[in-house]
Design an enzyme around this catalytic site. Sequence first.
Site, PDB file in Angstrom:
ATOM      1  N   HIS A 143       2.829  10.563   2.700  1.00 16.31           N
ATOM      2  CA  HIS A 143       1.586  10.755   3.363  1.00 16.31           C
ATOM      3  C   HIS A 143       1.918   9.054   3.001  1.00 16.31           C
ATOM      4  O   HIS A 143       1.380   8.681   4.341  1.00 16.31           O
ATOM      5  CB  HIS A 143       0.699  10.514   2.246  1.00 16.31           C
ATOM      6  CG  HIS A 143      -0.167  10.377   1.987  1.00 16.31           C
ATOM      7  ND1 HIS A 143      -1.105  11.607   2.164  1.00 16.31           N
ATOM      8  CD2 HIS A 143      -0.929   9.783   1.827  1.00 16.31           C
ATOM      9  CE1 HIS A 143      -2.458  11.101   2.263  1.00 16.31           C
ATOM     10  NE2 HIS A 143      -2.459  10.012   1.811  1.00 16.31           N
ATOM     11  N   GLU A 144       1.539   8.060   2.366  1.00 19.57           N
ATOM     12  CA  GLU A 144       1.865   6.465   2.045  1.00 19.57           C
ATOM     13  C   GLU A 144       2.343   5.759   3.911  1.00 19.57           C
ATOM     14  O   GLU A 144       2.504   5.126   4.036  1.00 19.57           O
ATOM     15  CB  GLU A 144       2.744   5.360   1.468  1.00 19.57           C
ATOM     16  CG  GLU A 144       1.276   5.938  -0.156  1.00 19.57           C
ATOM     17  CD  GLU A 144       0.120   5.954   0.216  1.00 19.57           C
ATOM     18  OE1 GLU A 144      -0.605   5.148   1.069  1.00 19.57           O
ATOM     19  OE2 GLU A 144      -0.619   6.578  -0.507  1.00 19.57           O
ATOM     20  N   HIS A 147       0.999   6.281   6.632  1.00 16.62           N
ATOM     21  CA  HIS A 147      -0.138   5.646   7.446  1.00 16.62           C
ATOM     22  C   HIS A 147       0.148   4.653   8.133  1.00 16.62           C
ATOM     23  O   HIS A 147      -0.737   3.816   8.684  1.00 16.62           O
ATOM     24  CB  HIS A 147      -0.973   5.086   5.446  1.00 16.62           C
ATOM     25  CG  HIS A 147      -2.209   6.105   5.213  1.00 16.62           C
ATOM     26  ND1 HIS A 147      -3.365   6.214   5.796  1.00 16.62           N
ATOM     27  CD2 HIS A 147      -2.610   6.531   4.160  1.00 16.62           C
ATOM     28  CE1 HIS A 147      -3.868   7.033   5.195  1.00 16.62           C
ATOM     29  NE2 HIS A 147      -3.147   7.633   4.336  1.00 16.62           N
ATOM     30  N   GLU A 224      -6.501  10.653   6.926  1.00 16.69           N
ATOM     31  CA  GLU A 224      -5.796  11.286   5.807  1.00 16.69           C
ATOM     32  C   GLU A 224      -5.732  12.786   5.031  1.00 16.69           C
ATOM     33  O   GLU A 224      -4.410  12.874   5.696  1.00 16.69           O
ATOM     34  CB  GLU A 224      -7.376  12.077   4.355  1.00 16.69           C
ATOM     35  CG  GLU A 224      -7.829  10.535   3.741  1.00 16.69           C
ATOM     36  CD  GLU A 224      -6.434   9.533   3.331  1.00 16.69           C
ATOM     37  OE1 GLU A 224      -5.859   9.843   2.636  1.00 16.69           O
ATOM     38  OE2 GLU A 224      -6.525   8.186   3.210  1.00 16.69           O
TER      39      GLU A 224
END
Lengths: 398, 188
Positions: A143-144, A147, A224
């Site tokens: 997930h990071e 980003h 997100e």
Amino acid sequence: MWEQIRSNQIRSAVLVIGMGALLFVIGYFLGLYFFDSGIGGLLIAIALWLIMTLVAYFQGDSILLASAGAKKIKHDDHPRLYNIVEEMRIASGLPKTPDIYIIDDPSLNAFATGRDPNKAAVAITSGLLQQLNRDELQGVMAHEISHIKNRDVLLMAMTSVLLGAIVMLSWYGSRIMIFGGGSRRNSSSGGPAQVIIMIVSLLLMILAPIFAQLIYFAISRKREYLADASAAMYTRYPEGLASALEKLGASSGQLKSANQATAPMYIVNPFRKKGRAATDLSSTHPPISERVRILRAMGGGASYIDYEKAYKQVHKGKGSVIPASAMSLAGDSSQTVSRASTADDPGRLERTRETSDAMWKLSDYKTIECPCGTKLRIPPHFSEKSIQCPHCGQKHML
Amino acid sequence: MEIVLWVLLGIVVLLLLFYVFTYNGLVRLRNQVKNAWAQIDVQLKRRYDLIPNLMETVKGYMVHERETLEAVTNARNLAQKISDSGAAARSKAEGELSSALTRLLAVAENYPDLKANQNFLALQEELASTENKISFSRQFYNDSVLNYNNKIQMFPSNIVAGMSGFKTGEFFEVTAANEREAPKVSFS
């Protein structure tokens, strides 16, 4: 994946231009009101924005990391974490492994920072590191990394700077206008034009920050969802992130070092309250329970198309989170990638021990393991040549 | 008359721009495919490097498992030797190495002393992670090939691809049947 990045860039350009226009309009009207020169106010607004942007661009990540008390780790400090980040770097096709930081904080959170994929960093709290097994940690790191890969970090940094400038100008402007702004009123007779300018400036100063904040939050929430979708695609295993989010949702500890401006950088809102599931407009993050439900509804698939379907299913057919240009990407949707089994995964106790060892080491403490089973932590400025084990009395030379 | 000329010129310019952008896009995707292939290579080499360390750590404990140990060493040496040859042969050799490793690590279950060894624990993490990295780099490679092939075969970019001689890439398939489960490096 560059098509997806390009569509992000177009959208972010529109967003930044829109917020920038808002800022400049405020500056113009404030200038008109206070010193009868709209251009003067405009220049002040531009100068404020430029300074804040430059600081955020060149120092933003180090300020964020330093204020969080994050410590950079090498491979040997925490091999599992390092390896997982590297695995996700490979899965996402990033050119370089981001720097990895641990924040010594019992609350559960993680964030990504850095203005471009070559100068990026990911950080995780020691609390979260202890809680998650390998698959879950992989989901969070994916997930990071998304980003970073989707360039969300730069977008959010730039928009939060604009938001900050708008809020700052409006706050000071309205205070001076209401409580101390006599100078202008005395110097002119106050014709109808003057009244209109005053009303417009006041309205702007009330509405602009709210409006800017709403744009900001809406965009942040969308990022997100997209990062969740990318994480599922990189790991080919949405359950990992889903189960990690569940653990994150069950805790309500707030991260001490976070503040409203940095909140969108984190994987879950650092100011969350326990049990809050409402999708109110003023949240930077979608509710965790909903993110988990979408990930679990992907039904054996792991592609963007599967995520979009799951999103529609959870929202009863409304809305869309994936840019159309990204939908055609990465069609191999099945969750087939083989992975190290979780059977050999260290348990909760071991992970806690491992993380605390890493934290002591990062604080320059030396660790001596006495044969009796005691661990002696030697502080960095310990000057004696030997130390006695307080448990069994054996002497250890340093 | 003049207007017609300008319109024609405009169309030519647009076509040229379309060609340039599509061509550059194709080159970018082709480079991504090449780079992704190199990434798989890096991880496979990393595995070759890890195995001698593993052997060194394990041999003191597993004196009665000479056959299993030799199988791993031979598979490794073979895979390394043919690492310059075609994808098919290579994929087969790597698959055999994976299964040999799995067998070794399954046998290691029976040696509690070995499982308490710090060195072995560290190697276990490295090996498991390298297996993951091989999978993920293959996944990224196949995704890249898919995007590249889509671009080559879909209208209108297929016109540019055909004109400039871009050829579709090959997927990296897993040949050894048991390779799919191989990375389950389970020790407990």
